[in-house]
Design a protein around this motif. Sequence first.
Motif: not given
Length: 378
Positions: A75-78, A82-84, A88-90, A132-133
């Motif tokens: 769960d943490l890895d996912a 998502i946060a990374f 990038a999106h922001t 991320v990709a």
Amino acid sequence: MAALPDGTPLYIGLMSGTSADGIDAALVAFLDDPADGPRCHLLAGHTHPWEPALRAELVALGEGGEAGSLDVLGDLDARVGIAFAEAAHTLLARHGVDAAQVRAIGSHGQTVRHRPLATPAFTWQMGDAHRVAEATGITTVADFRRRDIAAGGQGAPLMPAFHVAMLGSGAEDRAVLNLGGIGNLTLIPQAGEVRGFDTGPANALMDSWCQRHTGQPFDAGGAFAASGQVLPGLLAQWLQEPWFALPPPKSTGREQFHLDWALSAPGAAGASPADVQATLLALTVETIADALRAHQPATARVLVCGGGVRNPVLMAALAQRLPGIGVESSQAHGLDPDYMEAMGFAWLAAQTLASRPGNLPSVSGARGPRILGAIHPA
């Protein structure tokens, strides 16, 4: 955003360091300078905040805590991935850049455990790069450290190759000092082998102590440390830590240098919080000065990057402890100190895609140069 020659590829670097105080996102381009060769140009930067509960979990795990189950780790890895991707999106949205203009993202992830001296040695950076990709539509290069570990190296620090490429000088013995959660040095002599290694705790311990006693995430302007007095006995006890005497190559992290380590010293008992903060700052300064004296005594200039460059008390203490050596921000040489590591991971992504090595064996102790990272196509 600065005008660029048509067709210039852009890269994004994503980095969260030992302090886990935010995800740094840097949009960069690499342009050839007729005199100096390829130069890294920061086009835009953004520091994306961690969701507080997620950050608390990551810090606890990084300090040696147990996750409890594979479900928690997955769960943490996912969630970190998502946060990374959101960082990038922001960055792209705020600066009106289309993802199609970006050739690749270099994503460091969040280190939760670093054991280069274990048998077998290992390091672990969380942050599912597939996410991320997938979320950005941009090829993502990640997992940079483990190839160096597999080749017998420490897996850290990885920035020296970038530092040499961007800040090397044949005119003087020079050092690049990163004051992140952990301090690390890149030693660049006029001639001879480049070296680099961690020096010990920097902002991570000071930030944790400040948070505990003031409720603030960091010591703004160094005011908390400046209000206290250095405790020589406590400083001497901390400096007896055997890790400091290890020769390079060496690296460390929050799992070794955390508040329980600091408070285990007898001199910490009953000390005023401000005095402990002042002594933690002195510990950072002393370990850096000791490392420079031992490994590059002819250093003429120290170029500082990382969050610590914004702490005037820390910078003044370094300058005082290093008489005759210029101590200055990397900004004086055209590289933003706040985004140096994020820029470095963008550079490492470009190296990987070009099938060029990203490590320096003289720094990490690896058996040779290696192409780092895993490529996750868009």
